[in-house]
Each structure stands twice: as structure tokens, then as C-alpha cells.
Design a protein around this motif. Structure first.
Motif, PDB file in Angstrom:
ATOM      1  N   PRO A 180     -70.526  99.717  10.286  1.00 51.53           N
ATOM      2  CA  PRO A 180     -70.686  99.477   9.255  1.00 51.53           C
ATOM      3  C   PRO A 180     -70.527 100.085   7.672  1.00 51.53           C
ATOM      4  N   ALA A 181     -70.839 100.927   7.841  1.00 52.28           N
ATOM      5  CA  ALA A 181     -71.650 101.666   6.595  1.00 52.28           C
ATOM      6  C   ALA A 181     -71.607 102.708   6.291  1.00 52.28           C
ATOM      7  N   LEU A 209     -62.882  96.358   4.521  1.00 57.15           N
ATOM      8  CA  LEU A 209     -62.448  96.007   3.754  1.00 57.15           C
ATOM      9  C   LEU A 209     -63.560  96.411   2.500  1.00 57.15           C
ATOM     10  N   MET A 210     -64.575  96.525   3.165  1.00 54.81           N
ATOM     11  CA  MET A 210     -65.888  95.424   2.274  1.00 54.81           C
ATOM     12  C   MET A 210     -66.844  96.859   2.336  1.00 54.81           C
ATOM     13  N   GLU A 243     -63.085 110.552   5.676  1.00 50.24           N
ATOM     14  CA  GLU A 243     -61.578 110.035   7.038  1.00 50.24           C
ATOM     15  C   GLU A 243     -62.161 108.989   7.370  1.00 50.24           C
ATOM     16  N   LEU A 244     -62.738 108.844   8.472  1.00 50.50           N
ATOM     17  CA  LEU A 244     -63.158 108.048   8.789  1.00 50.50           C
ATOM     18  C   LEU A 244     -63.230 106.598   8.049  1.00 50.50           C
ATOM     19  N   HIS A 245     -63.768 106.464   6.711  1.00 51.50           N
ATOM     20  CA  HIS A 245     -63.545 105.387   6.109  1.00 51.50           C
ATOM     21  C   HIS A 245     -62.587 105.207   5.650  1.00 51.50           C
ATOM     22  N   ARG A 248     -62.475  85.405   0.894  1.00 53.23           N
ATOM     23  CA  ARG A 248     -62.273  86.566   0.988  1.00 53.23           C
ATOM     24  C   ARG A 248     -61.452  87.039  -0.317  1.00 53.23           C
ATOM     25  N   VAL A 249     -61.086  88.042  -0.941  1.00 50.13           N
ATOM     26  CA  VAL A 249     -60.488  89.019  -1.668  1.00 50.13           C
ATOM     27  C   VAL A 249     -59.843  89.992  -1.211  1.00 50.13           C
TER      28      VAL A 249
END
Length: 182
Positions: A29-30, A164-165, A56-58, A126-127
Motif C-alpha cells: 500500500p504505497a 484511504l491513507m 486509476e489503481l489509487h 482514524r479520520v
């Protein structure tokens, strides 16, 4: 690690539940890993030509994560494993019943409550979303903070909200135009 699958139309789709049938590819997840996967890794993993971009992946990951987080919050509400509002959340934190605290992005006052601050320090906060959206989901005009009381739902939400982060990958610079002979 995030799982991606190849859809029937050749599109790449996130599989946050890790249950989709078929060949999957795992990605860190980077932003840099999404970029590497889009450029060459997914074609190799899926053994076919895959055309997508890190952006697009993000976007697909964010969309699926937002839908899943909303569904998990509503499931916690239906199961009566959720408390809403600063006073109720503070009480649940004092009684050590809150597994996860979710604070709306525009909820400065709720975020500064002592129990919420302790939850933040402990990594149990978490936000997510904003007060108006949280309010809509819980039949109120606005909701600034909620606490999830169920351990399983809390863990699933933490994992989902962490997606989401993931930082947004940089937009590629436009390729230089090739001058044609005329």
C-alpha cells in the motif's frame, strides 16, 4: 498488502475482502508500489497485457475502501456495536469498550476531547468522512465522532481506513511530442 484481481473485461479491481475468485496480485500500500504495479507488475502477475495507471489503481482502491468503510459502520450500527457523539464515545473510552474511534475530518472540537486524544495516541482512532456524511448515515444532522465496540468490526475498519491513507501517486509528466516530418 493489497490484493488486486483481473475482472472479466480485463479491468483491474481491488479485492479488499481478499475473496474474489481468480488470479490475484498483491501490492504494497504505497504510491511507488502502485506505480510499479501499473507499469509492469500487473501484466506479469496476470500473464496478460494490463493497461492501467497508478492513479486509476489509487482511485479504485479509495472508492472501494470508502464503500466498505461505510458498510462496516452501518453494520456496527445495526449490531448495536457503535456509539455516536462525543459524550457517548468518551464514556465508552472510559469503560474501555471502544475498539476504534472514528472522527470526522471537520470535527476539531470532538478531536480535542481527552478520551479521543488518548485513543489517537494509542493508535485506536482514524479520520473518516465529514460531519454531514456521518450524520446522514446515523439519521442526525451532523455527527463528529463515533466509537466501534466490536473487535472484529473495529479491526476490519482499521484495515479499510488505512487504505484511504495511501498517498496519491504523482501524475506522470506528459510525454514529449514527437515531431513528424511533413
Amino acid at each position: 498488502m493489497l490484493r488486486l484481481v483481473l475482472g472479466p473485461g480485463g479491468e483491474v479491481a481491488p479485492d479488499l475482502l481478499r475473496r474474489a475468485v481468480g488470479r490475484g496480485a498483491w501490492v504494497h500500500p504505497a504510491a511507488a508500489c502502485l506505480d510499479a504495479a501499473a507499469k509492469r507488475g500487473l501484466s506479469k502477475a496476470f500473464r496478460c497485457a494490463v493497461t492501467t495507471s497508478a492513479q486509476e489503481l489509487h482511485a479504485a482502491l479509495l472508492g472501494q475502501a470508502e464503500r466498505r468503510a461505510t458498510g462496516l459502520l452501518l453494520a456496527a450500527r445495526r449490531a448495536k456495536q457503535l456509539v455516536v457523539g462525543t459524550d457517548e464515545v468518551e464514556r465508552a473510552l472510559e469503560q474501555d469498550r471502544a475498539v476504534l474511534v472514528i472522527v470526522a475530518s471537520d470535527a476539531r472540537a470532538a478531536a480535542s476531547a481527552p478520551g479521543v486524544q488518548r485513543a489517537v495516541s494509542a493508535g485506536r482512532a482514524r479520520v473518516f468522512s465529514d460531519k454531514a456524511n456521518l450524520g446522514r448515515w446515523f439519521d442526525k444532522s451532523e455527527v463528529a465522532v463515533v466509537a466501534v465496540l466490536d473487535a472484529g468490526l473495529g479491526r476490519a475498519l482499521i484495515e479499510t481506513l488505512d487504505v484511504l491513507m495511501i498517498p496519491k501517486p504523482e501524475t506522470p509528466k506528459s510525454a514529449s511530442r514527437v515531431k513528424e516530418d511533413g
